[in-house]
Scaffold this motif. Structure first.
Motif, PDB file in Angstrom:
ATOM      1  N   SER A 152       0.816  -1.221   0.000  1.00 48.97           N
ATOM      2  CA  SER A 152       0.000   0.000   0.000  1.00 48.97           C
ATOM      3  C   SER A 152       0.845   1.264   0.000  1.00 48.97           C
ATOM      4  O   SER A 152       0.396   2.316  -0.455  1.00 48.97           O
ATOM      5  CB  SER A 152      -0.925  -0.002   1.223  1.00 48.97           C
ATOM      6  OG  SER A 152      -0.169  -0.065   2.420  1.00 48.97           O
ATOM      7  N   ASP A 153       2.077   1.163   0.508  1.00 51.11           N
ATOM      8  CA  ASP A 153       2.961   2.329   0.539  1.00 51.11           C
ATOM      9  C   ASP A 153       4.020   2.278  -0.557  1.00 51.11           C
ATOM     10  O   ASP A 153       5.073   2.913  -0.445  1.00 51.11           O
ATOM     11  CB  ASP A 153       3.630   2.445   1.909  1.00 51.11           C
ATOM     12  CG  ASP A 153       4.489   1.224   2.261  1.00 51.11           C
ATOM     13  OD1 ASP A 153       4.394   0.193   1.543  1.00 51.11           O
ATOM     14  OD2 ASP A 153       5.236   1.292   3.250  1.00 51.11           O
ATOM     15  N   SER A 164      -0.795  -0.018  -6.018  1.00 45.85           N
ATOM     16  CA  SER A 164      -1.654   0.991  -5.399  1.00 45.85           C
ATOM     17  C   SER A 164      -2.029   2.093  -6.375  1.00 45.85           C
ATOM     18  O   SER A 164      -3.143   2.628  -6.315  1.00 45.85           O
ATOM     19  CB  SER A 164      -0.972   1.584  -4.168  1.00 45.85           C
ATOM     20  OG  SER A 164       0.267   2.184  -4.508  1.00 45.85           O
TER      21      SER A 164
END
Length: 222
Positions: free
Chosen positions: A152-153, A175
């Motif tokens: 997600s990062d 993402s």
């Protein structure tokens, strides 16, 4: 995920081009410029052939590849070449193209490219393809760095060196793809339909396409 089936590929190409034109037109009503990420390969060509004639304010549309092979733009394997020849023509010739790879090593201009792309996220409209191995963009199952690219990062871009491919690639990460406001996937043939069915029951690490299927419109023809 919403699946739409078509009797033949020509009908699919025309209908999907209309859907994408509508999505872009809607986005243009709300934003001064919009971003449109598209794949290379053979699948999207007929869609591009129809979409390039759409009556849109193309000069406000910024087009970028979902991924790019690290080859010269004149190479037949270059996604930029396909996109420019099949999509950025006719009325769409005034669209702005945002390249992912400009030569040198894949890592050489990565940070600069990410900075250039940053104002264009979230993607307004996304068109994806999928391989029989359930890869999408250049996120391949089992490749080194896949977990980081799906996190997600994750940064905007990742360098992919899948063992099954002859050259390195630069790809948008999971993402970024999943965050697109309007997501569309085109697949052809029974093998890819079977692959899609399998992907729906598998984790993204084994079937990267599954990372972007939520709220995605999928179009299939034999």
């Amino acid at each position: 995920m919403r699946l739409v089936e078509y009797a033949d590929r020509d009908m699919l190409a025309i209908d999907v081009a209309n859907v994408l034109a509508g999505a872009l037109e809607t986005a243009l009503l709300h934003h001064e410029t919009v971003s449109f990420a598209v794949p290379g390969g053979t699948t999207p060509g007929p869609v591009f052939d129809a979409l390039c004639a759409a009556n849109l304010e193309w000069d406000r549309v910024h087009v970028l590849p979902t991924d790019e092979r690290c080859v010269d733009e004149g190479d037949d394997r270059s996604n930029a070449k396909l996109i420019k020849e099949r999509l950025l023509t006719n009325r769409a010739s005034s669209a702005v193209f945002l390249p992912l790879f400009g030569g040198g090593t894949p890592e050489q201009n990565l940070a600069e490219t990410e900075t250039m792309l940053a104002p264009h996220f979230p993607l307004s409209v996304l068109l994806l393809g999928m391989g029989n191995d359930m890869h999408t963009a250049s996120l391949f199952p089992g490749m080194e760095g896949l977990d980081a690219a799906l996190a997600s990062d994750a940064p905007v871009l990742t360098v992919a060196r899948p063992e099954t491919q002859p050259e390195a690639r630069v790809s948008l990460t999971g993402s970024v793809l999943d965050g697109a406001l309007s997501k569309h996937l085109v697949i052809f043939g029974p093998e890819k339909r079977d692959a899609l069915d399998r992907a729906m029951t598998m984790p993204p690490e084994e079937a990267p396409i599954s990372a972007v299927l939520n709220n995605t419109n999928v179009y299939w023809a034999e």
